[in-house]
Design an enzyme around this catalytic site. Structure first.
Site, PDB file in Angstrom:
ATOM      1  N   CYS A 139       4.999  67.089   4.201  1.00 41.69           N
ATOM      2  CA  CYS A 139       3.702  66.777   3.034  1.00 41.69           C
ATOM      3  C   CYS A 139       3.323  68.370   2.996  1.00 41.69           C
ATOM      4  CB  CYS A 139       2.708  65.758   4.297  1.00 41.69           C
ATOM      5  SG  CYS A 139       1.944  66.707   5.404  1.00 41.69           S
ATOM      6  N   GLU A 196       9.932  53.254  11.991  1.00 48.20           N
ATOM      7  CA  GLU A 196      10.823  52.568  12.248  1.00 48.20           C
ATOM      8  C   GLU A 196      12.466  53.085  12.050  1.00 48.20           C
ATOM      9  OE1 GLU A 196       8.590  51.418  10.436  1.00 48.20           O
ATOM     10  OE2 GLU A 196       9.959  51.345   8.286  1.00 48.20           O
ATOM     11  N   ARG A 197      12.523  54.135  10.475  1.00 51.85           N
ATOM     12  CA  ARG A 197      13.638  55.028  10.437  1.00 51.85           C
ATOM     13  C   ARG A 197      14.024  55.998  11.251  1.00 51.85           C
ATOM     14  NH1 ARG A 197      12.219  56.043   4.289  1.00 51.85           N
ATOM     15  NH2 ARG A 197       9.774  56.033   4.477  1.00 51.85           N
ATOM     16  N   PHE A 234       8.365  59.249   8.720  1.00 54.05           N
ATOM     17  CA  PHE A 234      10.007  59.556   9.068  1.00 54.05           C
ATOM     18  C   PHE A 234       9.940  60.449   9.491  1.00 54.05           C
ATOM     19  CE2 PHE A 234      10.754  60.034   4.623  1.00 54.05           C
ATOM     20  CZ  PHE A 234      11.594  60.757   4.651  1.00 54.05           C
ATOM     21  N   LYS A 289       3.335  53.179  18.291  1.00 54.86           N
ATOM     22  CA  LYS A 289       4.040  52.351  16.474  1.00 54.86           C
ATOM     23  C   LYS A 289       5.045  53.603  15.560  1.00 54.86           C
ATOM     24  CE  LYS A 289       5.227  51.398  12.369  1.00 54.86           C
ATOM     25  NZ  LYS A 289       6.303  50.973  12.282  1.00 54.86           N
TER      26      LYS A 289
HETATM   27  P1  NAD Z   1       5.335  55.142   4.925  1.00 54.51           P
HETATM   28  O1  NAD Z   1       3.400  55.038   4.368  1.00 54.51           O
HETATM   29  O2  NAD Z   1       6.484  54.010   4.791  1.00 54.51           O
HETATM   30  O3  NAD Z   1       5.625  55.187   6.511  1.00 54.51           O
HETATM   31  C1  NAD Z   1       4.799  55.237   7.567  1.00 54.51           C
HETATM   32  C2  NAD Z   1       4.449  54.028   8.806  1.00 54.51           C
HETATM   33  O4  NAD Z   1       3.762  53.067   8.070  1.00 54.51           O
HETATM   34  C3  NAD Z   1       5.169  54.068   9.160  1.00 54.51           C
HETATM   35  O5  NAD Z   1       5.395  53.297  11.130  1.00 54.51           O
HETATM   36  C4  NAD Z   1       5.739  52.871   8.368  1.00 54.51           C
HETATM   37  O6  NAD Z   1       6.492  51.868   9.112  1.00 54.51           O
HETATM   38  C5  NAD Z   1       4.404  52.176   7.787  1.00 54.51           C
HETATM   39  N1  NAD Z   1       4.524  50.925   6.481  1.00 54.51           N
HETATM   40  C6  NAD Z   1       5.202  51.568   5.374  1.00 54.51           C
HETATM   41  N2  NAD Z   1       5.217  50.919   4.799  1.00 54.51           N
HETATM   42  C7  NAD Z   1       3.830  50.129   5.183  1.00 54.51           C
HETATM   43  C8  NAD Z   1       3.584  49.325   4.252  1.00 54.51           C
HETATM   44  N3  NAD Z   1       3.275  49.228   2.974  1.00 54.51           N
HETATM   45  N4  NAD Z   1       2.277  48.687   4.370  1.00 54.51           N
HETATM   46  C9  NAD Z   1       1.808  48.810   5.989  1.00 54.51           C
HETATM   47  N5  NAD Z   1       2.644  50.153   7.201  1.00 54.51           N
HETATM   48  C10 NAD Z   1       4.162  50.574   6.742  1.00 54.51           C
HETATM   49  O7  NAD Z   1       6.129  57.160   5.435  1.00 54.51           O
HETATM   50  P2  NAD Z   1       7.361  57.353   5.580  1.00 54.51           P
HETATM   51  O8  NAD Z   1       8.170  56.800   4.041  1.00 54.51           O
HETATM   52  O9  NAD Z   1       7.828  57.544   6.669  1.00 54.51           O
HETATM   53  O10 NAD Z   1       6.379  58.995   5.442  1.00 54.51           O
HETATM   54  C11 NAD Z   1       6.305  59.672   3.743  1.00 54.51           C
HETATM   55  C12 NAD Z   1       4.733  60.348   3.776  1.00 54.51           C
HETATM   56  O11 NAD Z   1       3.735  60.720   4.836  1.00 54.51           O
HETATM   57  C13 NAD Z   1       4.712  61.044   2.185  1.00 54.51           C
HETATM   58  O12 NAD Z   1       3.886  60.781   1.755  1.00 54.51           O
HETATM   59  C14 NAD Z   1       4.029  62.241   3.096  1.00 54.51           C
HETATM   60  O13 NAD Z   1       3.663  63.179   2.338  1.00 54.51           O
HETATM   61  C15 NAD Z   1       3.484  61.177   4.242  1.00 54.51           C
HETATM   62  N6  NAD Z   1       2.901  62.757   5.137  1.00 54.51           N
HETATM   63  C16 NAD Z   1       1.397  62.504   4.960  1.00 54.51           C
HETATM   64  C17 NAD Z   1       2.157  63.880   6.290  1.00 54.51           C
HETATM   65  C18 NAD Z   1      -0.206  64.389   6.401  1.00 54.51           C
HETATM   66  O14 NAD Z   1      -0.583  64.913   7.054  1.00 54.51           O
HETATM   67  N7  NAD Z   1      -1.008  64.354   5.289  1.00 54.51           N
HETATM   68  C19 NAD Z   1       2.152  63.671   7.620  1.00 54.51           C
HETATM   69  C20 NAD Z   1       3.425  63.931   7.180  1.00 54.51           C
HETATM   70  C21 NAD Z   1       4.106  62.489   5.994  1.00 54.51           C
END
Ligand code: NAD
Length: 521
Positions: free
Chosen positions: A304, A199-200, A172, A196
């Protein structure tokens, strides 16, 4: 409130909330070049984080819809892979201009769905745009290798070929930039891609699809589906999907890496972080403190690469009162309000988690020098706001140190020597980014050499490389072999084919066939 915004990807539906009739647009899917309304019965309400009003409903795409999206990618791949890279780049040239032309609209959507300030939302788009611009010059990085005359009349060459249908799963916090880390490079390499988005806040990705269409990409080269776990499992398991790019949390990233790899797919997974900034007493004070404040609290800490942990070495800790004063100058407000420095967090759950981690710091004996938990933002009393907070005397065993806070909270530690600072960072499981602030070149060189973190800044608090390089988070922040964008991104989305060819006149001498292993001498 009745929302009047209508675009190609949103259509109106009506439903009751608090017994008032509200009209909000449903978010559509993008399948085979068309914006399609889902037939699902499962919808996710998307709230404006500054007000918590519902602004759109996001479908959980049905199995049929997801299958047709993959089928569309698969069909488009047959012809797309045979277009020339120059043709693909022409589409990218148009696409990059369209992104510039629609910058304001994209930023508005990001601020409404994600909460960050408008100027920060433009930065989100701009850092993605730079990847598209890089794609316009990818011919050079796509070259193969050739060795002629490797044996008599024989040449060997390597060719880079696309993988087929790839998939992108995005978080998100950068609704434009992270999809743009993925599909432009995948497409320029000749693949097609199923995205994909989170969804947020999928709105920015849907606007990008309008621009994809307008730029003249053929139908089916990018498809967008929506959902949560079911759509993620679908992507991990579908036999026609050859590679998955994931960016998001540790939990999802580890799961997707394991499930996708087990199914024989290539997976790159960028995950969570805990980025430390080391402040040496010889650093330029004003510049360093400004950079620390910007990098800790920008985007309300939901980056991140946010610099979330300050390690003050020796006398540098004397600067903490000035750090607090500078932090107090930041204005918390809804992202579209003039002068806002920090917007709200993405959800009430996020706000809760952040507040609980601040409390855990207090409970474990740290000092909260600035506490943003009870902030009131006039006119936005229902928003998910947390003011900038500073927790000092944090120790590595504390929960607020061990967990990624992902909010506007700076944890601070003080140590006596650079070696101690390096030890702390190298013992932390994450390896996304780190920075040192110093005016001493030898200190900086020792740090960059001894530190075990994938992206290092020297007097640069958020060292995210531009797309001619790659995003190289390491250790607990990354699973996979090849990174996002740059040369590594191109390697991720291509496979090598080696061709060995012999062109020789038939010497018509006849004789017996040789059966010994050819040794090519
Ligand atoms: P998230 O993992 O909740 O969601 C990311 C994606 O995964 C979404 O499309 C979501 O629908 C899906 N998802 C969520 N939970 C899932 C599960 N249990 N099983 C399968 N799929 C699932 O992440 P977020 O809260 O949207 O983003 C924040 C996180 O992303 C932070 O931890 C941040 O550090 C990380 N991030 C990392 C980078 C990087 O390049 N290292 C860049 C941006 C964000």
């Amino acid at each position: 409130a009745v929302y009047s915004h209508r675009s190609a990807w949103g259509c109106f539906s009506q439903f009751h909330t608090h017994s008032r009739l509200l009209a909000v647009p449903n978010t559509k899917m993008f399948i085979d070049g068309q914006f399609v309304e889902s037939k699902t019965t499962k919808w996710i309400d998307l709230h404006n984080p500054a007000t918590n009003e519902v602004i759109t409903r996001v479908p959980e795409s049905t199995l049929d819809e997801m299958n047709s999206a993959v089928a569309s990618c698969k069909k488009a791949f047959k012809s797309w892979r045979n277009t020339t890279i120059l043709t693909r780049q022409q589409c990218m040239f148009k696409f990059q201009q369209l992104i510039k032309d629609n910058m304001g609209r994209l930023a508005q959507n990001i601020t409404t769905e994600q909460g960050k300030t408008l100027v920060d939302a433009e930065g989100d788009v701009l850092r993605g745009l730079q990847v598209v611009e890089h794609c316009c010059s990818m011919t050079a990085t796509s070259l193969g290798e050739t060795l002629t005359g490797i044996a008599k009349d024989m040449d060997t060459m390597t060719i880079r070929e696309p993988l087929g249908v790839c998939a992108g799963i995005t978080p998100f916090n950068f609704p434009a930039m992270i999809p743009l880390w993925m599909f432009p490079i995948a497409l320029t390499c000749g693949n097609t891609m199923l995205v994909k988005p989170s969804e947020r806040d999928p709105g920015a990705c849907m606007i990008l699809m309008e621009l994809v269409k307008e730029a003249g990409f053929p139908d089916g080269v990018v498809n967008v589906i929506h959902g949560k776990h079911d759509s993620v499992n679908f992507i991990c398991d579908h036999p026609d999907i050859k590679a998955i790019s994931f960016v998001g949390s540790d939990q999802a990233g580890t799961y997707i890496y394991e499930r996708g790899s087990k199914n024989g797919k290539r997976v790159q997974s960028n995950m969570g972080a805990k980025n430390h900034g080391v402040i040496m007493p010889d650093a330029s004070k004003e510049m360093t403190l400004n950079q620390l404040v910007g990098a800790a609290f920008g985007a309300a800490g939901q980056r991140c690469m946010a610099l979330t942990t300050a390690v003050f070495v020796g006398e540098a800790k004397e600067w903490i009162p000035e750090l607090i004063e500078k932090t107090k100058q930041l204005k918390v407000n809804a992202g579209h309000e003039a002068g806002a420095d920090l917007g709200p967090l993405i959800s009430p759950e996020s706000k809760n988690r952040v507040c609980n981690l601040i409390q855990a710091g207090i409970d474990e004996g740290a000092d909260v020098l600035l506490d943003g938990r009870n902030i009131k933002v006039t006119g936005y009393e229902k928003g998910n706001f947390v003011g900038p907070s500073i927790i000092h005397n944090v120790k590595p065993h504390m929960k607020c140190y061990k967990e990624e806070i992902f909010g506007p909270v700076l944890c601070s530690l003080s140590v006596d020597t650079l070696d101690e600072a390096i030890d702390i960072i190298n013992n932390n499981p994450y390896g996304n980014g780190t920075a040192i602030f110093t005016t001493n070149g030898a200190t900086a060189r020792k740090f960059t050499n001894d530190i075990d973190v994938g992206q290092v800044g020297v007097n640069v608090p958020i060292p995210v490389p531009l797309p001619m390089f790659s995003f190289t988070g390491s250790r607990g922040s990354f699973r996979g072999d090849t990174h996002f964008y740059g040369r590594q991104g191109m390697q991720f989305y291509t496979q090598i084919k080696t061709v060995t060819q012999m062109w020789r006149e038939d010497d018509a001498t006849g004789g017996k066939a040789a059966v010994a292993m050819p040794v090519m001498r």
